[in-house]
Write a protein that holds these residues in place. Structure first.
Motif, PDB file in Angstrom:
ATOM      1  N   PRO A  12       0.819  -1.218   0.000  1.00 22.88           N
ATOM      2  CA  PRO A  12       0.000   0.000   0.000  1.00 22.88           C
ATOM      3  C   PRO A  12       0.850   1.264   0.000  1.00 22.88           C
ATOM      4  O   PRO A  12       0.803   2.071   0.930  1.00 22.88           O
ATOM      5  CB  PRO A  12      -0.824  -0.129   1.276  1.00 22.88           C
ATOM      6  CG  PRO A  12       0.030  -0.934   2.189  1.00 22.88           C
ATOM      7  CD  PRO A  12       0.771  -1.909   1.316  1.00 22.88           C
ATOM      8  N   ASP A  13       1.622   1.421  -1.067  1.00 20.63           N
ATOM      9  CA  ASP A  13       2.502   2.578  -1.208  1.00 20.63           C
ATOM     10  C   ASP A  13       2.443   3.023  -2.661  1.00 20.63           C
ATOM     11  O   ASP A  13       2.848   2.278  -3.561  1.00 20.63           O
ATOM     12  CB  ASP A  13       3.929   2.213  -0.802  1.00 20.63           C
ATOM     13  CG  ASP A  13       4.876   3.405  -0.814  1.00 20.63           C
ATOM     14  OD1 ASP A  13       4.881   4.158  -1.812  1.00 20.63           O
ATOM     15  OD2 ASP A  13       5.624   3.580   0.174  1.00 20.63           O
TER      16      ASP A  13
ATOM     17  N   GLN B  93      -6.756   4.877  -0.213  1.00 20.22           N
ATOM     18  CA  GLN B  93      -8.007   4.699  -0.949  1.00 20.22           C
ATOM     19  C   GLN B  93      -7.741   4.277  -2.390  1.00 20.22           C
ATOM     20  O   GLN B  93      -8.383   3.372  -2.922  1.00 20.22           O
ATOM     21  CB  GLN B  93      -8.812   6.000  -0.921  1.00 20.22           C
ATOM     22  CG  GLN B  93      -9.377   6.350   0.431  1.00 20.22           C
ATOM     23  CD  GLN B  93      -9.887   7.781   0.504  1.00 20.22           C
ATOM     24  OE1 GLN B  93      -9.607   8.610  -0.381  1.00 20.22           O
ATOM     25  NE2 GLN B  93     -10.608   8.105   1.566  1.00 20.22           N
ATOM     26  N   TYR B  94      -6.764   4.939  -3.000  1.00 19.35           N
ATOM     27  CA  TYR B  94      -6.422   4.643  -4.388  1.00 19.35           C
ATOM     28  C   TYR B  94      -5.870   3.229  -4.524  1.00 19.35           C
ATOM     29  O   TYR B  94      -6.215   2.496  -5.459  1.00 19.35           O
ATOM     30  CB  TYR B  94      -5.409   5.672  -4.870  1.00 19.35           C
ATOM     31  CG  TYR B  94      -5.169   5.691  -6.352  1.00 19.35           C
ATOM     32  CD1 TYR B  94      -6.167   6.086  -7.226  1.00 19.35           C
ATOM     33  CD2 TYR B  94      -3.931   5.338  -6.889  1.00 19.35           C
ATOM     34  CE1 TYR B  94      -5.950   6.120  -8.599  1.00 19.35           C
ATOM     35  CE2 TYR B  94      -3.695   5.367  -8.250  1.00 19.35           C
ATOM     36  CZ  TYR B  94      -4.708   5.766  -9.104  1.00 19.35           C
ATOM     37  OH  TYR B  94      -4.489   5.790 -10.447  1.00 19.35           O
ATOM     38  N   TRP B  95      -5.015   2.835  -3.585  1.00 16.09           N
ATOM     39  CA  TRP B  95      -4.443   1.484  -3.626  1.00 16.09           C
ATOM     40  C   TRP B  95      -5.541   0.429  -3.531  1.00 16.09           C
ATOM     41  O   TRP B  95      -5.565  -0.533  -4.300  1.00 16.09           O
ATOM     42  CB  TRP B  95      -3.457   1.316  -2.473  1.00 16.09           C
ATOM     43  CG  TRP B  95      -2.965  -0.098  -2.313  1.00 16.09           C
ATOM     44  CD1 TRP B  95      -2.095  -0.777  -3.121  1.00 16.09           C
ATOM     45  CD2 TRP B  95      -3.338  -1.013  -1.276  1.00 16.09           C
ATOM     46  NE1 TRP B  95      -1.901  -2.050  -2.650  1.00 16.09           N
ATOM     47  CE2 TRP B  95      -2.656  -2.223  -1.514  1.00 16.09           C
ATOM     48  CE3 TRP B  95      -4.180  -0.917  -0.162  1.00 16.09           C
ATOM     49  CZ2 TRP B  95      -2.790  -3.337  -0.677  1.00 16.09           C
ATOM     50  CZ3 TRP B  95      -4.306  -2.017   0.665  1.00 16.09           C
ATOM     51  CH2 TRP B  95      -3.617  -3.207   0.398  1.00 16.09           C
TER      52      TRP B  95
ATOM     53  N   ALA C 256     -13.756   3.529   4.307  1.00 13.97           N
ATOM     54  CA  ALA C 256     -12.957   2.699   5.202  1.00 13.97           C
ATOM     55  C   ALA C 256     -11.513   3.151   5.351  1.00 13.97           C
ATOM     56  O   ALA C 256     -10.843   2.734   6.302  1.00 13.97           O
ATOM     57  CB  ALA C 256     -12.985   1.246   4.712  1.00 13.97           C
ATOM     58  N   PHE C 257     -11.022   3.992   4.464  1.00 12.59           N
ATOM     59  CA  PHE C 257      -9.620   4.373   4.491  1.00 12.59           C
ATOM     60  C   PHE C 257      -9.488   5.871   4.766  1.00 12.59           C
ATOM     61  O   PHE C 257     -10.363   6.663   4.408  1.00 12.59           O
ATOM     62  CB  PHE C 257      -8.935   4.013   3.172  1.00 12.59           C
ATOM     63  CG  PHE C 257      -8.799   2.529   2.955  1.00 12.59           C
ATOM     64  CD1 PHE C 257      -7.654   1.863   3.366  1.00 12.59           C
ATOM     65  CD2 PHE C 257      -9.822   1.800   2.379  1.00 12.59           C
ATOM     66  CE1 PHE C 257      -7.516   0.500   3.171  1.00 12.59           C
ATOM     67  CE2 PHE C 257      -9.708   0.430   2.187  1.00 12.59           C
ATOM     68  CZ  PHE C 257      -8.559  -0.226   2.593  1.00 12.59           C
ATOM     69  N   PRO C 258      -8.388   6.278   5.375  1.00 11.14           N
ATOM     70  CA  PRO C 258      -8.207   7.703   5.712  1.00 11.14           C
ATOM     71  C   PRO C 258      -8.078   8.563   4.467  1.00 11.14           C
ATOM     72  O   PRO C 258      -7.697   8.095   3.395  1.00 11.14           O
ATOM     73  CB  PRO C 258      -6.908   7.710   6.529  1.00 11.14           C
ATOM     74  CG  PRO C 258      -6.200   6.450   6.139  1.00 11.14           C
ATOM     75  CD  PRO C 258      -7.267   5.450   5.857  1.00 11.14           C
TER      76      PRO C 258
END
Length: 387
Positions: free
Chosen positions: A130-131, A208-210, A191-193
């Motif tokens: 997740p990067d 979110q994009y990942w 669900a994601f920041p």
């Protein structure tokens, strides 16, 4: 519903569709306002170009994911072992992938890519981290091949499950899969920041994009949709609206993608038109209808599209480094056209002298000369779809 169609070994219209999809990705990458890629001095024009092309790359990639599931299902044959399937996919995909990785490292990526990121990219593992900068490390378009590798690993397990679905229930599974694609950005945003943001001002955070765009189990929905639609067409359970209407719906959906939150525009708005277009092209071929996609030039461009997809960003970034500056709008557009031509020429060379010979030589185990006559290669090899 229509009666089940014959299953021809080749679907030339689908082959012809591959290059336009790859071209969308080229247009998108040509619009990026990065110091390493942009050719435009006029920032106002560059901004308008970037806005207009902002979802074209995602459209092209999503098309390839759906197409891949469709073609692999269409070409699947009884008694084909998972090991034989995986061998053909590995031989088809990985040699080109490694060539592109080496070229990207030599041309630009080695200067700023840590060894760990380079290794993750080489082994198609970049999409599991997740990067954002790992996901798009070395040769940015290659991330989708890491996702495709997961699809290929899952396909021998997925297809028997889909084959067990009763024909009259396929429409419900297709609708549920489309609903899953549409729900993905909703889950990502909830669900994601919201920080840190994706570079470039997009309406999404990196996590979110990942989740919504890179993560292979999530993108498996696109691939599964292709599998389900192929089964529906094969069983005569698909309502074909025709190639023209399907293409029109897709064209109309592209500007609509700019009026919804960014992650919805990447897949949710275009997923149904993409499925309709893929099914319509296959149906046209099974019924022997003329389409411009079946022409010799269209099919040739389709054959080299995988190599084009892998090489075009290297040409864009390498050209920018070589030229060393930006240009007036007419000159920059002309240079983009040159980059396109160079990318096609490089892809043709890679396909002719590397990809095709390796595929023919290593797709199947060598048999002794006295063995029984070679069987026909599965139609998957004839269709030769990479994405």
């Amino acid at each position: 519903m229509t009666s089940p169609p014959d299953r021809p070994a080749r679907l030339p219209s689908l082959t012809g569709l591959r290059f336009p999809a790859a071209l969308l990705v080229f247009v998108y990458h040509g619009s990026l306002q990065l110091p390493s890629t942009s050719l435009f001095t006029d920032q106002t024009f560059a901004a308008h170009y970037a806005t207009a092309a902002s979802q074209l790359g995602a459209l092209g990639v999503t098309f390839f994911f759906v197409l891949s599931g469709f073609v692999l299902t269409w070409s699947a044959r009884e008694h084909d072992s998972p090991a034989a399937f995986w061998r053909r996919r590995l031989v088809k995909i990985y040699p080109n992938y490694v060539v592109a990785w080496v070229l990207a490292m030599l041309v630009f990526a080695a200067a700023y890519t840590p060894a760990g990121q380079a290794a993750l990219n080489l082994f198609m593992l970049q999409v599991w981290v997740p990067d954002f900068f790992v996901n798009l490390g070395v040769n940015p378009p290659s991330w989708s091949l890491g996702t495709e590798a997961f699809f290929y690993a899952a396909f021998p397990l997925l297809l028997p499950l889909v084959n067990r679905i009763r024909a009259e229930r396929l429409k419900y599974w297709i609708a549920a899969t489309v609903a899953g694609v549409i729900a993905t950005p909703l889950i990502a945003y909830a669900a994601f920041p919201d920080t840190p943001a994706v570079p470039g001002g997009w309406d999404a955070s990196q996590s979110q994009y990942w989740f919504a765009y890179f993560l292979p189990p999530v993108r498996l929905l696109d691939f599964a949709l292709g599998i389900l639609v192929a089964r529906a067409v094969l069983l005569g359970r698909w309502r074909d609206i025709g190639l023209g209407w399907s293409a029109l719906l897709l064209v109309v959906s592209v500007p609509l993608a700019s009026f919804v939150p960014y992650l919805y525009g990447q897949r949710a708005v275009t997923i149904v038109p993409i499925a309709l277009l893929v099914a319509a092209a296959a149906t046209a071929d099974t019924k022997g209808r003329f389409t411009p996609l079946r022409s010799g030039p269209a099919r040739w461009l389709g054959e080299v599209s995988f190599a084009f997809y892998l090489l075009h960003f290297i040409v864009i970034a390498g050209s920018r480094t070589l030229l060393g500056r930006t240009f007036s709008t007419p000159a920059a557009i002309g240079l983009l056209a040159v980059e396109l031509a160079v990318s096609i020429a490089a892809a043709a060379a890679l396909y002719t002298w590397f990809e095709r010979p390796i595929t023919r030589r290593f797709s199947a185990p060598r048999q002794p000369a006295a063995a029984v006559p070679a069987q026909r290669q599965p139609a998957e090899a004839a269709l030769s779809v990479e994405h």
